[in-house]
Scaffold this motif. Structure first.
Motif, PDB file in Angstrom:
ATOM      1  N   VAL A   1     -27.409  -5.569   5.773  1.00 48.16           N
ATOM      2  CA  VAL A   1     -26.864  -6.584   6.676  1.00 48.16           C
ATOM      3  C   VAL A   1     -25.376  -6.297   6.809  1.00 48.16           C
ATOM      4  O   VAL A   1     -24.642  -6.302   5.825  1.00 48.16           O
TER       5      VAL A   1
ATOM      6  N   SER B   1     -28.603  -7.286   1.219  1.00 46.68           N
ATOM      7  CA  SER B   1     -27.533  -8.187   1.612  1.00 46.68           C
ATOM      8  C   SER B   1     -26.879  -8.799   0.384  1.00 46.68           C
ATOM      9  O   SER B   1     -27.557  -9.219  -0.547  1.00 46.68           O
TER      10      SER B   1
ATOM     11  N   VAL C   1     -28.074  -5.900  11.488  1.00 50.90           N
ATOM     12  CA  VAL C   1     -28.532  -4.989  10.445  1.00 50.90           C
ATOM     13  C   VAL C   1     -28.169  -3.566  10.853  1.00 50.90           C
ATOM     14  O   VAL C   1     -28.243  -3.216  12.036  1.00 50.90           O
TER      15      VAL C   1
ATOM     16  N   VAL D   1     -28.028 -12.274  12.297  1.00 48.93           N
ATOM     17  CA  VAL D   1     -27.310 -11.205  11.605  1.00 48.93           C
ATOM     18  C   VAL D   1     -27.418  -9.905  12.396  1.00 48.93           C
ATOM     19  O   VAL D   1     -28.220  -9.786  13.319  1.00 48.93           O
TER      20      VAL D   1
END
Length: 156
Positions: A139, A56, A68, A66
């Motif tokens: 991310v 990230s 991913v 978040v």
């Protein structure tokens, strides 16, 4: 990209640890009873958590929601290498011993040896590639102010 929502639980330099919920791959699926994934879910705790390390460059904090992602081509190649190549090693060694005229008493150990040797080769190669940044989960985006239920809905 294959995407999975989660929550940041730890931060490293240029990477974060994400805790993802282990739920069915398709939460809206109506065929869950006939699905192989569902068959084994009842053996586990319903909300087992797993952690993954993702690269990230975003400024994130512990607790941030978040999404991913991992490259689809990498996942496909890895799956084929892990499952298909050892089986090919088993068949090739077994057929080679058979073609050389040896009996079944040598075909079985040769097949096992072919399976194990190719599996060890795949494992060695995967360990070498483990730190390759192009093959790491990343991310993709942060989901500001989302609760855990909202994280699941926003990702799909």
């Amino acid at each position: 990209m294959i995407e999975e929502p989660g929550r940041v639980v730890a931060i490293e330099r240029e990477a974060v640890w994400i805790e993802a919920l282990d739920e069915a791959a398709c939460p809206g699926c109506t065929a869950s009873v006939g699905c192989g994934r569902w068959s084994f879910d009842w053996l586990e705790t319903p909300r087992r958590r797993r952690r993954i390390r993702a690269l990230s460059v975003m400024p994130l904090r512990v607790g941030d929601a978040v999404v991913v992602g991992i490259r689809e081509d990498f996942l496909l190649r890895s799956t084929l290498a892990i499952y298909l190549l050892p089986l090919l090693g088993l068949f090739v060694c077994t057929i080679a011993i058979q073609q050389l005229g040896f009996g079944e008493s040598l075909m079985i150990p040769a097949g096992f040896l072919g399976f194990v040797s190719v599996w060890a080769m795949v494992r060695r190669i995967s360990r070498r590639q483990m730190n390759d940044p192009t093959l790491q989960p990343v991310v993709l985006r942060a989901l500001p102010g989302a609760s855990e239920g909202q994280v699941r809905q926003a990702a799909f």
